[in-house]
Scaffold this active site. Structure first.
Site, short mmCIF file in Angstrom:
data_model
loop_
_atom_site.label_atom_id
_atom_site.label_comp_id
_atom_site.label_asym_id
_atom_site.label_seq_id
_atom_site.Cartn_x
_atom_site.Cartn_y
_atom_site.Cartn_z
N ALA A 67 0.84 -1.19 0.11
CA ALA A 67 0.03 0.08 0.12
C ALA A 67 0.88 1.35 -0.02
O ALA A 67 2.15 1.33 0.31
CB ALA A 67 -0.94 -0.11 1.23
N GLY A 112 0.67 -5.17 0.59
CA GLY A 112 -0.69 -5.17 -0.17
C GLY A 112 -0.49 -5.72 -1.39
O GLY A 112 -1.34 -6.20 -1.85
N GLU A 115 -0.59 -9.38 -0.64
CA GLU A 115 -2.00 -9.77 -0.57
C GLU A 115 -2.82 -9.67 -1.84
O GLU A 115 -3.87 -10.55 -1.84
CB GLU A 115 -2.73 -8.55 0.45
N GLU A 135 4.65 -5.13 7.20
CA GLU A 135 3.79 -3.98 7.97
C GLU A 135 4.02 -3.95 9.15
O GLU A 135 4.45 -2.51 9.58
CB GLU A 135 2.25 -4.44 7.66
C1 HXC Z 1 4.89 4.25 -1.45
C2 HXC Z 1 7.18 3.18 -2.15
C3 HXC Z 1 6.70 2.36 -1.47
C4 HXC Z 1 5.43 1.99 -1.06
C5 HXC Z 1 8.48 2.06 -2.44
N1 HXC Z 1 8.19 3.04 -2.72
N2 HXC Z 1 7.69 1.19 -1.79
N3 HXC Z 1 6.26 4.52 -2.03
N4 HXC Z 1 4.59 3.14 -0.95
N5 HXC Z 1 4.70 0.80 -0.58
C6 HXC Z 1 8.86 4.17 -3.32
C7 HXC Z 1 10.12 4.74 -2.48
O1 HXC Z 1 9.87 5.58 -1.48
C8 HXC Z 1 11.12 5.37 -3.57
O2 HXC Z 1 10.51 6.50 -3.72
C9 HXC Z 1 10.74 4.52 -4.83
O3 HXC Z 1 9.55 3.88 -4.53
C10 HXC Z 1 11.76 3.44 -5.08
O4 HXC Z 1 11.70 2.57 -3.82
P1 HXC Z 1 13.33 2.49 -2.98
O5 HXC Z 1 13.03 2.14 -1.61
O6 HXC Z 1 14.42 3.74 -3.42
O7 HXC Z 1 13.80 1.11 -3.91
P2 HXC Z 1 14.91 0.26 -3.21
O8 HXC Z 1 16.07 0.56 -2.50
O9 HXC Z 1 14.98 -0.94 -4.24
O10 HXC Z 1 13.88 -0.98 -2.32
C11 HXC Z 1 12.79 -1.65 -2.70
C12 HXC Z 1 11.82 -1.89 -1.47
C13 HXC Z 1 11.54 -0.71 -0.54
C14 HXC Z 1 12.47 -2.83 -0.70
C15 HXC Z 1 10.63 -2.73 -1.90
O11 HXC Z 1 11.41 0.51 -1.40
C16 HXC Z 1 10.48 -0.89 0.38
O12 HXC Z 1 10.81 -1.55 1.57
N6 HXC Z 1 9.43 -0.45 0.35
C17 HXC Z 1 8.18 -0.51 1.19
C18 HXC Z 1 7.72 -2.02 1.29
C19 HXC Z 1 6.59 -2.18 2.37
O13 HXC Z 1 6.91 -1.80 3.51
N7 HXC Z 1 5.36 -2.26 1.83
C20 HXC Z 1 4.14 -2.51 2.92
C21 HXC Z 1 3.68 -1.38 2.95
S1 HXC Z 1 2.09 -1.40 3.98
P3 HXC Z 1 11.65 7.83 -4.09
O14 HXC Z 1 10.56 9.00 -4.20
O15 HXC Z 1 12.52 7.75 -2.94
O16 HXC Z 1 12.23 7.56 -5.35
C22 HXC Z 1 1.06 -2.25 3.15
C23 HXC Z 1 -0.54 -2.44 4.00
C24 HXC Z 1 -1.37 -3.01 3.13
O17 HXC Z 1 0.91 -2.68 2.12
C25 HXC Z 1 -2.70 -3.01 3.76
C26 HXC Z 1 -3.31 -1.78 3.82
C27 HXC Z 1 -4.77 -1.61 4.37
#
Ligand code: HXC
Length: 262
Positions: A67, A112, A115, A135
């Site tokens: 998400a 997400g 999921e 998460e």
């Molecule tokens: C918003 C995101 C994002 C996300 C990555 N980005 N994941 N933006 N939401 N979930 C953005 C980063 O901020 C970055 O933006 C760009 O995408 C590239 O990501 P990087 O981190 O620079 O890439 P990398 O170093 O290769 O790392 C990849 C990654 C990491 C390991 C996937 O981005 C990461 O950990 N992302 C979050 C994953 C996560 O926690 N997902 C769960 C979310 S909670 P910029 O502007 O800096 O270039 C969820 C809840 C669901 O999903 C249920 C809701 C009701």
């Protein structure tokens, strides 16, 4: 064809491809993405006689990295509940759809994204795909079904290791553990999915839809009820034209010709 800001959609014959198209943020699921996915399912002219829907993420790096974290930061509890319900209802609609849904996962399928993949009927992944539910590292819990579907797929101990212990699964591990049905090299992913799609489209449409409905219901009900439903549905095969065509084609040593709707 309807225009979407966050999705690319394509329909060729009985096959639709829906690509989440926010590669700059690794295809993160904003509310808009989820609303647009709902709109795709609402669009009856797009889904009419659909046999397969492929869900994919744009770019090479990510299916969906979760998400949208930036958008979630300002949510009130009420808005968060609405957001979770919006994603959950999307999952339920995908599961209940009469067509087969395939998640084509070439990279990150986190939070997400994992999921969303689990809401699809079949998950095909590249070796370097990465599944996880991070998460809790964000002070959150999964909200689109991860606490419920992951344990059903892979068993409770592993699910809790993924959900609470930060374990990530690459494509091959995800296959060994039952989250993914097939793993391929990155180069072979498209070809594998296309071949699978071809096989699904070759089969009888009503039989495929009925089989999906029954197999999905097996997760929810006692065996005897599922078996009764199966026998009853097997009987209805003989009231339509598909079985006559399929059985005759085999005996006449020719390919079956099924029509899309009976
Ligand atoms: C918003 C995101 C994002 C996300 C990555 N980005 N994941 N933006 N939401 N979930 C953005 C980063 O901020 C970055 O933006 C760009 O995408 C590239 O990501 P990087 O981190 O620079 O890439 P990398 O170093 O290769 O790392 C990849 C990654 C990491 C390991 C996937 O981005 C990461 O950990 N992302 C979050 C994953 C996560 O926690 N997902 C769960 C979310 S909670 P910029 O502007 O800096 O270039 C969820 C809840 C669901 O999903 C249920 C809701 C009701």
């Amino acid at each position: 064809m309807t225009h979407y800001e966050t999705l690319l959609t394509q329909r060729e014959g009985g096959v639709a491809t829906v690509t989440i198209n926010r590669p700059k943020v690794l295809n993160a699921l904003s509310q808009q993405v989820i609303e647009e996915l709902h709109r795709v399912l609402d669009d009856q002219s797009f889904t009419r006689d659909l046999r397969v829907m492929i869900l994919a993420g744009a770019g090479e790096k990510s299916f969906v990295a979760g998400a949208d974290i930036a958008a979630m930061r300002g949510l009130t509890p009420h808005e968060a509940a609405e957001f979770a319900r919006l994603g959950q209802s999307l999952s339920l609609r995908l599961e209940a759809s009469p067509f087969i849904t395939i998640a084509k996962v070439q990279g990150f399928a986190l939070g997400g994204g994992c999921e969303l993949a689990m809401s699809c009927d079949i998950v095909i992944a590249a070796e370097k795909a990465l599944f996880g539910q991070p998460e809790v590292d964000l002070g959150l819990i999964p909200g689109f079904g991860g606490t419920q579907r992951l344990a059903r797929r892979v068993g409770l101990p592993l699910a809790l290791e993924v959900l609470c212990g930060g374990r990530k699964l690459n494509g091959r591990e995800a296959q060994q553990l039952g989250l993914v049905s097939q793993v391929t090299t990155a180069e072979d992913l498209d070809a594998y999915v296309q071949n699978l799609v071809k096989n699904i489209c070759k089969a009888a449409p009503r039989a495929v839809a009925e089989t999906k409905r029954l197999a999905r219901s097996s997760m929810e009900q006692p065996l005897v009820h599922g078996l009764a439903a199966e026998a009853s549905s097997f009987a209805t095969c003989f009231a339509g034209s598909e079985a006559l065509e399929g059985l005759s084609a085999f005996l006449e040593k020719r390919p079956a010709r099924f029509t899309t709707s009976e």
